[in-house]
Scaffold this motif. Structure first.
Motif, PDB file in Angstrom:
ATOM      1  N   UNK A 192       0.758  -1.183   0.035  1.00  0.00           N
ATOM      2  CA  UNK A 192       0.005  -0.136   0.061  1.00  0.00           C
ATOM      3  C   UNK A 192       0.825   1.432  -0.029  1.00  0.00           C
ATOM      4  N   UNK A 252      -5.367   3.845  -4.928  1.00  0.00           N
ATOM      5  CA  UNK A 252      -6.024   2.447  -4.963  1.00  0.00           C
ATOM      6  C   UNK A 252      -7.311   2.592  -4.588  1.00  0.00           C
ATOM      7  N   UNK A 255     -10.313   1.996  -1.723  1.00  0.00           N
ATOM      8  CA  UNK A 255     -10.768   1.609  -0.562  1.00  0.00           C
ATOM      9  C   UNK A 255     -10.296   0.171  -0.473  1.00  0.00           C
ATOM     10  N   UNK A 256      -9.389  -0.341   0.453  1.00  0.00           N
ATOM     11  CA  UNK A 256      -9.136  -1.730   0.897  1.00  0.00           C
ATOM     12  C   UNK A 256      -9.370  -1.902   2.131  1.00  0.00           C
ATOM     13  N   UNK A 257     -10.004  -3.191   2.490  1.00  0.00           N
ATOM     14  CA  UNK A 257     -10.156  -3.488   3.977  1.00  0.00           C
ATOM     15  C   UNK A 257      -9.679  -4.835   4.194  1.00  0.00           C
ATOM     16  N   UNK A 258      -9.042  -4.945   5.521  1.00  0.00           N
ATOM     17  CA  UNK A 258      -8.344  -6.278   5.792  1.00  0.00           C
ATOM     18  C   UNK A 258      -9.221  -6.868   7.095  1.00  0.00           C
TER      19      UNK A 258
END
Lengths: 465, 465
Positions: free
Chosen positions: B179, B327, B329-332
């Protein structure tokens, strides 16, 4: 080392000489350069992903400082005079892609042209020339992965593919590194944005597949030829790659069972809703039988319980769920496509390679290279054990449900529920949900049912997660 | 290198000699060893996480093959005779923790004892001795990170902390690597499982905080002294670490605004539900003002719109949402605690270090080391711009709503809605939702409102995402 003896120094030299790393041109140079001199990229393709990557790299301030050491050295395009969203010196642009992979000054080849050929040949040639490769090409990797990684291991270079699955979502690297300390037993992904967009709209609007597809094409969410997406082929490429990383073996793409969403109807989506499910196109890789390492790898529309983490992944978003021991369940969610997201993934691979070049290892980093050479054992779909949902249209004879039940019973298919749900014209509609059954047994029962006089048609068959 | 001249070889020797990497004992040895001889761990602490890590490493088959090169060499415990869930040779066990960090044979010190001291001193001593460190200690890192990473950079060793945030979820490494090619502008986490468990149960059961807390303590989901969890201190440690990685600067823990969930009532959870929200304890780091790099870093219970990806993270699960350019929105998502999940994170750090040691770099991998030395500018909470929800108990005077509106207007607080929602005994209940306002202005308005004769009390104040 303060007391190092000339003999020892010479020993170091010998060791270094033998290390594969020095087979590559630039690494030998790096060792001799006191200062790291930056990394030269040869980019193959300047479409959506290529343009996004160039834009990101040309606007490096505020990102990882290592990116400032990257030079966009050559860019290969088909039409050099086409207007572009990025400015590049004319000298950097070429139509001669082979010249890029053969240019001794290029350190990393970034293959973002897509397609099978000439992508495959160019990647292999780049590897042969000792260059590291970054690719977003799931089709080429899922088909030619064995050839490509064998070549890369032999040449001592890395082939990076974060952008091949899940767009911007970091999932390849976690599978290769952080998650690899686990015994992975399941990888399930919503890995195709187009089909997830179509299914989400069918669900929220109660629309038919063909209407939503046409609208998605108009809006640019689906291609003019939607085959690769709606027939599940793109998802099959991706699950082959994820399975390979998760289960530490190669996957024959031909072994991946693949079923698309064309046959999913709004009627089934409604029934799913009533039964507490949503329908998603899932790409699944999991141990069918852990004891003998039998893997089930498949793509198909699936009834997903509403409380499942994947049930709420909507629209063009992607998500990949990984289950392993001892970690339990982790999920990665994010944009599955788009210039910016994919450029982020491509550039993260470039960053990793720059860091590897800069840290100038004596041997390759085992977490960056491909570590498996054997093939996974993939079970045929007939061996799959799963629950099924099936919808039948029947003539309104008394005793139809009994006949269905008998046929299923004949083949050892245990039913959870059989419900006559209503009528479609003169035909009665019957919905069946099974317990866990072997797919082959279920199919044999269906063959028998198809021949029943009372059965008009089998309207749909879907697997249940 | 085929034509390398003795002078060049000597030049390599000089370069290598100057490289920091050779300051560490084992690396110097590695260069001289033709074959990599494995990595010796010194583990500090054999509680839940330590035991989980030992179990994982003792059962390495089917995991990443590099783990088979790891030896559990020394384990430091407080009570050597305590019964353990793992078997270790008596010779490996010691109560002398200093002896472990000073043992020349130890390559990696794994600090899983927790607490501030002696953890901090042992980590620093290990670093001084040229050992790499893996730690799960968010409290020590959030407080002494500057000291620890300065020492690590000077000694040329890595300090790894995947387990410090989000349990088993790989989030530290993606932030440091994949990221980091983005310009991150927001990191929002549900990073404390205990409080998320309590809020989820309050929401689904309509129970009070104190009842659920007592039950959570009985079930082992909350500690006997729940302060660090329910008052948000644990989440504050974690968002300080995430912010530091996401925004590339150090964070003064004192700058992190912190508010726990003790004051969240079932009444507010009901109102949230009616307004289309759920209440979550969020740990937030985002640019308040990108132009002058002003960061807002805070922990507080928050109204989260139901459609937001974080709204559906329930129970003891954790999730970290990252937003960046390009990028999106990314979520873990994954298990935020537990022996297995945390052991997975600790071991993934060990794996990375083994790979780094094995690849025997000439210079440190810039993606594994800490790359920032400056502090982030964190704005005071009074400067925060956010929406608020507030609930007032008022004497049932005519014109109360008008008075409230006037006070808010006096301080430039623009309201989205003011609703008299019902009565609590003789008191009328009024719920206010504001537009985006400056927190300082809102607080001033509240001070004025508190003095109104018609106001009995301000029952709750919560921020809206």
């Amino acid at each position: 080392m303060g007391d190092a003896h000339p003999t020892i120094v010479f020993y170091i030299y010998l060791l270094r000489k033998e290390s594969w790393w020095l087979n590559t041109q630039h690494s030998a140079l790096n060792i001799l350069d006191e200062k790291f001199v930056g990394v030269k990229l040869g980019i193959l393709g300047l479409g959506t992903v290529g343009t996004g990557t160039v834009q990101l790299l040309q606007d490096a301030v505020g990102r990882h400082p290592l990116l400032e050491e990257v030079e966009i050295y050559r860019v290969g395009v088909r039409s050099p005079d086409k207007p572009r969203a990025v400015e590049l010196p004319q000298s950097a642009i070429t139509t001669d892609l082979a010249a890029i992979v053969n240019d001794p000054a290029v350190d990393i080849v970034v293959e973002v042209m897509g397609g099978l050929e000439p992508a495959r040949s160019l990647i292999l040639q780049a590897i042969k020339n000792g260059k590291h490769v970054v690719t977003a090409n799931k089709a080429a990797i899922s088909r030619f992965g064995a050839e490509i990684f064998n070549a890369a291991n032999e040449a001592g270079v890395y082939v990076m593919l974060e952008a091949a699955v899940g767009g911007g979502i970091p999932v390849i690297q976690p599978l290769k590194q952080a998650l690899s300390v686990n015994r992975i037993h399941t990888v399930i992904g919503i890995v195709n944005g187009t089909t997830n967009y179509i299914l989400t709209r069918m669900q929220t609007e109660g629309s038919d597949f063909s209407d939503v597809l046409a609208d998605a094409q108009r809006l640019g969410y689906a291609e003019a030829d939607p085959t690769a997406d709606v027939d599940g082929l793109d998802a099959a490429d991706k699950i082959a790659i994820l399975a390979s990383l998760g289960f530490g073996g190669r996957i024959n793409l031909q072994d991946v069972y693949c079923e698309g969403i064309r046959q999913v109807s709004k009627t089934d989506i409604n029934y799913a809703e009533k039964l507490g499910f949503v329908i998603k196109l899932l790409a699944i890789a999991k141990y069918q039988n852990k004891a003998n390492s039998q893997l089930s790898v498949r793509v198909h529309p699936t009834f997903v319980p509403k409380a499942h983490p994947l049930a709420s992944i909507n629209g063009v978003y992607n998500a990949i769920l990984v289950e392993g021991e001892p970690i339990g369940q982790v999920m990665f969610f994010g944009p599955g496509a788009g210039a910016g997201a994919t450029a982020s993934a491509v550039t993260s691979d470039i960053l990793n390679l720059v860091a590897a070049l800069k840290s100038n290892s004596a041997v390759p980093n085992p977490l960056l290279s491909c570590r498996h050479e054997d093939y996974c054992q993939v079970t045929p779909i007939a061996e799959l054990v799963t629950r099924f949902y099936a919808r039948f249209l029947t003539k309104d004879h008394p005793g139809v449900i009994g006949k269905l039940g008998t046929c299923f019973g004949n083949h050892g298919v245990s039913l959870e529920s059989v419900v006559q749900t209503g009528f479609q014209g003169a035909l009665a509609e019957i919905v069946v949900v099974t317990h866990d059954v072997k797919e082959g047994d279920f199919r044999q029962a269906l063959d028998e049912i198809r021949n029943l006089e009372a059965i008009d048609s089998i309207a749909s068959i879907l697997r249940v997660l």
